[in-house]
Design a protein around this motif. Structure first.
Motif, mmCIF file in Angstrom:
data_model
loop_
_atom_site.group_PDB
_atom_site.id
_atom_site.type_symbol
_atom_site.label_atom_id
_atom_site.label_comp_id
_atom_site.label_asym_id
_atom_site.label_seq_id
_atom_site.Cartn_x
_atom_site.Cartn_y
_atom_site.Cartn_z
ATOM 1 N N TYR A 119 0.893 -1.159 0.174
ATOM 2 C CA TYR A 119 0.083 -0.440 -0.083
ATOM 3 C C TYR A 119 1.011 1.408 -0.153
ATOM 4 N N THR A 120 2.290 0.808 0.788
ATOM 5 C CA THR A 120 2.557 2.296 0.474
ATOM 6 C C THR A 120 2.728 3.172 -1.048
ATOM 7 N N ARG A 121 3.633 1.911 -1.718
ATOM 8 C CA ARG A 121 4.180 2.673 -3.057
ATOM 9 C C ARG A 121 2.527 2.487 -3.993
ATOM 10 N N VAL A 122 1.493 1.979 -3.856
ATOM 11 C CA VAL A 122 0.509 2.247 -3.977
ATOM 12 C C VAL A 122 -0.170 3.936 -4.098
ATOM 13 N N LEU A 123 -0.044 4.016 -2.952
ATOM 14 C CA LEU A 123 -0.344 5.484 -2.409
ATOM 15 C C LEU A 123 0.271 6.764 -3.187
ATOM 16 N N LYS A 124 1.438 6.417 -3.189
ATOM 17 C CA LYS A 124 2.643 7.104 -4.250
ATOM 18 C C LYS A 124 2.177 7.210 -5.425
ATOM 19 N N LEU A 125 2.218 6.626 -5.706
ATOM 20 C CA LEU A 125 0.825 6.255 -6.995
ATOM 21 C C LEU A 125 0.264 7.127 -7.740
ATOM 22 N N ASP A 126 -0.773 6.651 -6.785
ATOM 23 C CA ASP A 126 -1.730 7.538 -6.777
ATOM 24 C C ASP A 126 -1.719 8.831 -6.722
ATOM 25 N N GLU A 127 -1.086 9.362 -5.543
ATOM 26 C CA GLU A 127 -0.757 11.133 -5.861
ATOM 27 C C GLU A 127 -0.243 11.773 -6.397
ATOM 28 N N GLU A 128 0.686 10.772 -7.676
ATOM 29 C CA GLU A 128 1.443 11.191 -8.991
ATOM 30 C C GLU A 128 0.524 10.927 -10.099
ATOM 31 N N VAL A 129 -0.178 9.948 -10.013
ATOM 32 C CA VAL A 129 -1.609 10.471 -11.322
ATOM 33 C C VAL A 129 -2.168 11.259 -10.509
ATOM 34 N N LEU A 130 -2.803 11.561 -9.276
ATOM 35 C CA LEU A 130 -3.769 12.433 -9.985
ATOM 36 C C LEU A 130 -3.218 13.952 -9.959
ATOM 37 N N GLU A 131 -1.942 14.457 -9.272
ATOM 38 C CA GLU A 131 -1.536 15.211 -10.038
ATOM 39 C C GLU A 131 -1.434 15.409 -11.431
ATOM 40 N N ALA A 132 -0.933 14.414 -12.081
ATOM 41 C CA ALA A 132 -0.879 14.100 -13.711
ATOM 42 C C ALA A 132 -2.557 14.012 -14.613
ATOM 43 N N CYS A 133 -3.367 14.163 -14.033
ATOM 44 C CA CYS A 133 -4.426 13.756 -14.580
ATOM 45 C C CYS A 133 -4.833 15.174 -14.379
#
Length: 625
Positions: A119-133
């Motif tokens: 979940y730690t890696r997932v959270l970092k990826l999801d934060e990056e995805v939202l910013e990019a979207c």
């Protein structure tokens, strides 16, 4: 313990006669695709999967092969899913950070890692995805709203409920404005919001949301649709947190039965639901049912791997059942190992890690490791307050446990203050009839008895015991333990007849429910014996107390406070029965052990010293306690 990238899943593949489904070659390391294909169709080289996905995306503009099997159409999981997603990200590194392909690659990896509990890696990826979207398509686009929904879900997994609430409220508002209140995307968003409120300790609010979503999905999708079953599971968990155990069990048993029928015995989806049912059974004191269900989950646990967070949670529920059965040493050994794994998997400040710390500390308390339990509880309490505030139910549960440590240490003033404050806070948060409120009330009454304030203790007991009986049932261990404490208070008030009848009734039930050697049963036996001594029935009390002491030595150890307490009482009974030499030897041994293990100012140490001095002065006519 959880690896950054999972090891290849080669179990069950015989490389001597199995070929890669893509290149038809037997050489090299073959892995399971992690999809629904079985037998020879499930074996593959990771490099072949990547090559196939590259070819499909470049020649046919078909991107599904990066995440889904072209044969069975289901998603890749495990090593295959993560390897494909990471390969896709590597190919997209040269692109702009808000390029659509790079966004999709991160979303694919996020989904693959979530299935593995990373979940730690997932959270970092999801934060990056939202910013990019937001940069790519704007704030109001459905693509951005979906990314925000996923991020809120990751915040839930990370235990960051306030961040999750902030994001999810925005998602619900955006989707309701676009789709209306009963659209499937709106319902999923509201479902997440219910999980957030449950994490924040707002159980009634969470239950209301989950019930609403479940009813709509049942009508729209049918009672056995995956989304409907997920909502039913969360309704049951909300009932559990509200203390409505029978209602939760009825709901969850039906949900697990449906999930087995639809998804089979090995599906991770079923495993999560079954874990919740194990907890419900534990809270109902249906320990045999909990343990039986736990053992049926072994094949599904093996599929996920020993370090998966869901697997760790299942094992933890089993360890809690062991502790409630009085198997403290076995439970503590298991929990100490699991806590290390949970801390590595989720971090030391994750709500689940802190909850496990508290529950291990309670087992240490039951083993007589008071200082160790106090240190762990104070550490967990500070982190829990930082995470969820001072009024969160998890914080209040830790405060209650700390109050029980103070009781065991003889620090009654601190115990009273802690339990009284906690009781009032719990009443505000979960209501007057919640089992945790009633149990705290019983513990506070016990402290008041110990400091001779029976005028306050007896009314509290008289309120708590019937309420626990009505809420949990007359044979639930919590109801029976509270009844034993009430009997002790009645005894101290001088009504030996009523005290004897109440304690004997509770003892008979505890023997039937938990067994004769359970520590709670032994404590009830001690109270019954103390009443017999006070009634001048020492000849009757001696064999009962001797058997109780021997069982306590075997179960808890010779130096445990509960063992020493019954030993002192037995010594008094022996002296009253004319067996002064045996009584003196027994109380001397207890005094020596108490002096080595406990403070000189501990009430039990002081009491034993007083009894010893009286025995030394005169080997007869000791006072009862």
């Amino acid at each position: 313990m959880a690896a950054t990238t999972p090891p290849p899943q080669t179990q069950g593949l015989d490389e001597s006669d199995t070929k890669c489904i893509i290149c038809l070659c037997e050489e090299g390391e073959l892995v399971h695709k992690g999809c629904c294909c079985r037998g020879d169709a499930s074996a593959v080289h990771i490099d072949c999967l990547v090559e196939l996905a590259v070819h499909s995306s470049e020649s046919r503009n078909d991107w599904n092969d990066w995440s889904h099997c072209s044969v069975c159409k289901s998603g890749y999981t495990g090593a295959a899913g993560v390897a494909l997603a990471e390969a896709r990200i590597q190919r997209a590194e040269a692109l702009d950070k808000d390029d659509t392909e790079r966004i999709y690659a991160k979303m694919t990896l996020s989904n693959a890692l979530e299935r593995l509990g990373q979940y730690t890696r997932v959270l970092k990826l999801d934060e990056e995805v939202l910013e990019a979207c937001r940069s790519r398509v704007g704030e109001e686009a459905e693509f951005t709203v979906t990314a925000a929904h996923n991020l809120a879900h990751s915040y839930i997994k990370a235990g960051r409920y306030e961040d999750a609430e902030r994001v999810q409220l925005w998602v619900v508002s955006a989707r309701e404005a676009k789709h209306g209140p009963e659209h499937s995307r709106v319902l999923r968003s509201r479902h997440n919001l219910g999980q957030i409120y449950r994490g924040l300790g707002q159980y009634s609010k969470a239950a209301e949301i989950h019930e609403s979503v479940w009813k709509i999905e049942s009508e729209q999708l049918g009672p056995e649709h995956r989304s409907t079953l997920v909502s039913a599971n969360d309704v049951a968990v909300s009932y559990l947190r509200m203390g409505l155990y029978s209602k939760a069990a009825e709901m969850q048993e039906a949900t697990v039965t449906s999930a087995k029928r639809v998804y089979g015995e090995l599906h991770q989806f079923l495993l999560v639901m079954a874990t919740n049912l194990v907890e419900i059974y534990r809270m109902q004191a249906r320990y045999d049912d909990a343990i039986t269900l736990y053992h049926t989950l072994s094949p599904a646990l093996a599929e996920l791997g020993e370090d998966h967070p869901t697997v760790l949670s299942v094992h933890w529920e089993y360890s809690l059942a062991l502790s409630l059965l009085g198997r403290y040493r076995e439970a503590a050994a298991m929990q100490e190992k699991l806590l290390v794994a949970v801390t590595e998997a989720r971090g030391e400040d994750h709500p689940n890690t802190l909850r496990f710390q508290r529950e291990l500390a309670v087992v240490h308390l039951q083993l007589g490791l008071h200082a160790q339990a106090e240190e762990a509880l104070n550490k967990a309490l500070a982190a829990q307050i930082d995470c969820g505030g001072s009024q969160h139910p998890r914080v209040l549960a830790t405060r209650t446990a700390l109050g029980e440590v103070y009781i065991a240490q003889g620090r009654y003033a601190e115990a009273e203050a802690t339990l009284r404050d906690t009781l009032e806070a719990k009443r505000t948060v979960v209501g007057d009839t919640h089992p945790s409120v009633l149990r705290t009330m019983s513990k506070l009454a016990e402290v008041l008895r110990l400091i001779d304030r029976l005028d306050e203790a007896l009314p509290l007991h008289a309120s708590a015991v019937p309420a626990l009986r009505d809420t949990l049932g007359p044979e639930h261990p919590l109801s029976l333990v509270a009844k034993v404490l009430w009997a002790a208070a009645i005894r101290d008030g001088g009504d030996l007849e009523s005290a004897g009848a109440t304690a004997a009734e509770a003892l008979a039930s505890l023997e039937r429910v938990l067994g004769e050697a359970h520590p709670e049963t032994l404590e009830a036996s001690r109270v019954v014996g103390s009443i017999a001594v006070l009634r001048g029935e020492s000849a009757k009390a001696v064999p009962m107390l001797r058997a109780t002491m021997e069982k306590s030595r075997e179960v808890l150890g010779e130096d445990h406070l509960q063992t020493l307490n019954v030993a002192v009482l037995l010594a008094e009974a022996l002296a009253s029965d004319g067996q002064a030499p045996d009584a003196l030897a027994l109380v001397r041994d207890a005094h020596g052990r108490l002096s080595g293990e406990y403070s000189e100012m501990h009430p039990i140490t002081i009491k034993t010293h007083v009894v010893l001095q009286r025995f030394l002065a005169s080997n007869h006519d000791p006072v009862s306690s």
